[in-house]
Motif scaffolding. Sequence first.
Motif, PDB file in Angstrom:
ATOM      1  N   GLN A 176       0.832  -1.207   0.000  1.00  7.88           N
ATOM      2  CA  GLN A 176       0.000   0.000   0.000  1.00  7.88           C
ATOM      3  C   GLN A 176       0.866   1.256   0.000  1.00  7.88           C
ATOM      4  N   PHE A 177       1.931   1.233   0.769  1.00  7.91           N
ATOM      5  CA  PHE A 177       2.841   2.379   0.808  1.00  7.91           C
ATOM      6  C   PHE A 177       3.511   2.569  -0.554  1.00  7.91           C
ATOM      7  N   ALA A 178       3.864   1.471  -1.211  1.00  5.82           N
ATOM      8  CA  ALA A 178       4.471   1.553  -2.543  1.00  5.82           C
ATOM      9  C   ALA A 178       3.507   2.218  -3.533  1.00  5.82           C
ATOM     10  N   HIS A 179       2.248   1.806  -3.513  1.00  2.00           N
ATOM     11  CA  HIS A 179       1.252   2.435  -4.391  1.00  2.00           C
ATOM     12  C   HIS A 179       1.081   3.918  -4.054  1.00  2.00           C
ATOM     13  N   TRP A 180       1.076   4.237  -2.769  1.00  2.00           N
ATOM     14  CA  TRP A 180       0.939   5.624  -2.324  1.00  2.00           C
ATOM     15  C   TRP A 180       2.091   6.471  -2.832  1.00  2.00           C
ATOM     16  N   LEU A 181       3.307   5.931  -2.763  1.00  2.00           N
ATOM     17  CA  LEU A 181       4.470   6.660  -3.263  1.00  2.00           C
ATOM     18  C   LEU A 181       4.348   6.929  -4.756  1.00  2.00           C
ATOM     19  N   VAL A 182       3.917   5.921  -5.507  1.00  2.00           N
ATOM     20  CA  VAL A 182       3.765   6.095  -6.952  1.00  2.00           C
ATOM     21  C   VAL A 182       2.772   7.206  -7.253  1.00  2.00           C
ATOM     22  N   GLU A 183       1.644   7.218  -6.528  1.00  2.00           N
ATOM     23  CA  GLU A 183       0.638   8.254  -6.756  1.00  2.00           C
ATOM     24  C   GLU A 183       1.176   9.633  -6.388  1.00  2.00           C
ATOM     25  N   LYS A 184       2.117   9.694  -5.425  1.00  2.00           N
ATOM     26  CA  LYS A 184       2.707  10.975  -5.034  1.00  2.00           C
ATOM     27  C   LYS A 184       3.780  11.443  -6.016  1.00  2.00           C
ATOM     28  N   GLY A 185       4.021  10.656  -7.046  1.00  2.00           N
ATOM     29  CA  GLY A 185       4.995  11.065  -8.046  1.00  2.00           C
ATOM     30  C   GLY A 185       6.404  10.556  -7.812  1.00  2.00           C
TER      31      GLY A 185
ATOM     32  N   SER B   2       7.645   1.731   5.604  1.00  2.00           N
ATOM     33  CA  SER B   2       8.437   2.664   4.794  1.00  2.00           C
ATOM     34  C   SER B   2       9.637   1.970   4.160  1.00  2.00           C
ATOM     35  N   LEU B   3      10.354   1.210   4.964  1.00  2.00           N
ATOM     36  CA  LEU B   3      11.567   0.532   4.500  1.00  2.00           C
ATOM     37  C   LEU B   3      11.279  -0.353   3.293  1.00  2.00           C
ATOM     38  N   PHE B   4      10.296  -1.252   3.452  1.00  2.00           N
ATOM     39  CA  PHE B   4      10.044  -2.219   2.389  1.00  2.00           C
ATOM     40  C   PHE B   4       9.172  -1.647   1.279  1.00  2.00           C
ATOM     41  N   GLY B   5       8.255  -0.736   1.630  1.00  2.00           N
ATOM     42  CA  GLY B   5       7.415  -0.135   0.598  1.00  2.00           C
ATOM     43  C   GLY B   5       8.220   0.645  -0.420  1.00  2.00           C
ATOM     44  N   ALA B   6       9.208   1.399   0.048  1.00  2.00           N
ATOM     45  CA  ALA B   6      10.045   2.173  -0.865  1.00  2.00           C
ATOM     46  C   ALA B   6      10.817   1.253  -1.808  1.00  2.00           C
ATOM     47  N   MET B   7      11.450   0.223  -1.245  1.00  2.00           N
ATOM     48  CA  MET B   7      12.228  -0.695  -2.091  1.00  2.00           C
ATOM     49  C   MET B   7      11.330  -1.485  -3.033  1.00  2.00           C
ATOM     50  N   MET B   8      10.118  -1.780  -2.590  1.00  2.00           N
ATOM     51  CA  MET B   8       9.189  -2.566  -3.402  1.00  2.00           C
ATOM     52  C   MET B   8       8.895  -1.873  -4.734  1.00  2.00           C
ATOM     53  N   MET B   9       8.740  -0.538  -4.705  1.00  2.00           N
ATOM     54  CA  MET B   9       8.397   0.162  -5.949  1.00  2.00           C
ATOM     55  C   MET B   9       9.625   0.714  -6.691  1.00  2.00           C
ATOM     56  N   GLY B  10      10.812   0.366  -6.196  1.00  2.00           N
ATOM     57  CA  GLY B  10      12.028   0.739  -6.902  1.00  2.00           C
ATOM     58  C   GLY B  10      12.728   1.975  -6.401  1.00  2.00           C
ATOM     59  N   ALA B  11      12.168   2.613  -5.353  1.00  2.00           N
ATOM     60  CA  ALA B  11      12.865   3.742  -4.740  1.00  2.00           C
ATOM     61  C   ALA B  11      14.006   3.218  -3.861  1.00  2.00           C
ATOM     62  N   ILE B  12      14.823   4.125  -3.390  1.00  2.00           N
ATOM     63  CA  ILE B  12      15.975   3.767  -2.558  1.00  2.00           C
ATOM     64  C   ILE B  12      15.677   4.143  -1.114  1.00  2.00           C
ATOM     65  N   SER B  13      15.726   3.171  -0.216  1.00  2.00           N
ATOM     66  CA  SER B  13      15.475   3.417   1.202  1.00  2.00           C
ATOM     67  C   SER B  13      16.725   3.974   1.875  1.00  2.00           C
ATOM     68  N   VAL B  14      16.533   5.013   2.680  1.00  2.00           N
ATOM     69  CA  VAL B  14      17.648   5.648   3.383  1.00  2.00           C
ATOM     70  C   VAL B  14      17.296   5.741   4.872  1.00  2.00           C
ATOM     71  N   PRO B  15      17.680   4.741   5.679  1.00  2.00           N
ATOM     72  CA  PRO B  15      17.397   4.815   7.112  1.00  2.00           C
ATOM     73  C   PRO B  15      18.306   5.823   7.799  1.00  2.00           C
ATOM     74  N   LEU B  16      17.729   6.634   8.702  1.00  2.00           N
ATOM     75  CA  LEU B  16      18.484   7.645   9.435  1.00  2.00           C
ATOM     76  C   LEU B  16      18.261   7.467  10.925  1.00  2.00           C
ATOM     77  N   PHE B  17      19.299   7.697  11.698  1.00  2.00           N
ATOM     78  CA  PHE B  17      19.269   7.496  13.143  1.00  2.00           C
ATOM     79  C   PHE B  17      18.308   8.480  13.799  1.00  2.00           C
ATOM     80  N   THR B  18      17.486   7.992  14.719  1.00  2.00           N
ATOM     81  CA  THR B  18      16.461   8.843  15.329  1.00  2.00           C
ATOM     82  C   THR B  18      17.032   9.874  16.287  1.00  2.00           C
ATOM     83  N   LEU B  19      18.284   9.739  16.694  1.00  2.00           N
ATOM     84  CA  LEU B  19      18.862  10.704  17.632  1.00  2.00           C
ATOM     85  C   LEU B  19      19.686  11.787  16.939  1.00  2.00           C
TER      86      LEU B  19
END
Length: 521
Positions: free
Chosen positions: A75-84, A104-121
């Motif tokens: 669902q997140f992957a589809h949402w990203l696609v609709e957001k351009g 977020s992690l898997f949805g981004a990679m699922m649609m071909g975007a690149i996931s960039v995890p950032l430290f919460t602190l």
Amino acid sequence: MVKLTEYTSFADAQAHANSAALWELFDGDKDYLNIANECMTRHADGSGRTAVRIAHADGSDEILAFDELAAKSAQFAHWLVEKGIKPGDRIAFMLEPSLPFYTSLFGAMMMGAISVPLFTLFGLDGLRLRVDDCQPSLLVTNDEKFDIASRVDGLNTVVANDSLLEEISGYPTTFAAKTKATDLAVFQYTSGTTRELPAAVKHTHKSLVTLMFAALYGTGIRPKDQFFCPSSPAWGHGLWHGTLAPLAMGVTTGTFAGRFDAERLMQALQDYKITNMSAAATHYRMMRNSGAADKFNFSIEKLSFTGEPCDTATLEFIDKTFHVPACSMYGTTEIGVVLVNFPGADDYQVKPGSLGKPIPGLKLEVQRADGTPTEPEEVGELMLWKRDHWETTKDLAKVDAQGYLYHCGRADDVIISAGWTMSAVEIENTMLKHDDVQEVAIIGVPDEARGQVVKGFVVTGRAASDEFVKELQTFTRERLAQHEFPRHIEFVSELPKTPAGKVHRKILRDREAAKAVAAGN
């Protein structure tokens, strides 16, 4: 064909581990492969099987199933696609482990975007440096960090709360991933850098395949394990070894969210009946220092650690508490894991203090400055044979007569504290932004709990005081990360310099070592 996951011995690893055998563990092939499909979609069989257990610092547990995560990611992957968002765009997320994090992690990679995890602190400066480097199309974060994120010019930010989950819920729960194996999937920042503007290590989808050597022989993961890794998935160990590797095998993994607490970790190990844990050496030290291990019953069969050497007292605690050896594994975000101790292999002897032996198929060598190999027990630089030439690991090491390798310190000015890798230069550059800091030098000094801690030597025209020390520490933490600051500060009139005018950190390190000897430490 017998799969590598069915072998457990050291002898079998040497006989059967090869690239072709690794690819047999995946649905994808050398042309088309997608990490989200391998870790999520193919394991979503409608059974409700648990994918991730999250031990929250407040005492609550969050249990997420493969079915739910695969659906939400789609669902997140589809949402990203609709957001351009387009394949190759970067999607950054600064979240604690949670349903939104994995979505977020898997949805981004699922649609071909690149996931960039950032430290919460990360503070404002730490976040801005990485955003400027990777140029994400979107940052997904929480309410707490939204204020900091909103201060980064041009950054498109969304808060991952119930409203976002509700918004994506109307999209289809399946997504046809079409990434090539060579497409970029993850930008991974190291926990420290020698540059003020850090460069991300760029991983393709097929990096997941190479990773499985470390999973099989560094953490010893096998299909029946109940796995746990308390390291933050913003960093390499927590993401690749604690999250992607077990999930790719369909193994239930566990992690920690929030401020770390050793008793909370041990409660989770007991409650989840964890059989295999991979952690930083400092996690084991903190469990030992808590004095609470006797309150819990454990089901541990395999243990591994990384990030730094483990001290003798902690190794003895591990033996007494868990009754299995602690297996070191060594590597970096740039080169991956290269030395392991084969957890679960009955025919392999774990030597306390050793980094272990090379992953099957890898060639490592300890070399002198002239490039010739050292003799047993002779200290040299640890080198990795890669793409037809030797590459430095920037670490010093020695090898014994049986082929076990031992870490002998860093070959540069990187500081490892409680598993975090920090740059002396980056901390110095940040502290120099303070109006009252004229010069500063940063080194690592020994610490019983963390292995090393950061010490700063500061030249200033301002009067020294405890209040000034705290001010400098807060100033640094707010601009880099909560762990990245000098725990000790000494005010000095001048810094030792090389003939070229550079700060001579070795002199400072030698002085601190001499003080420790004089004090009997």
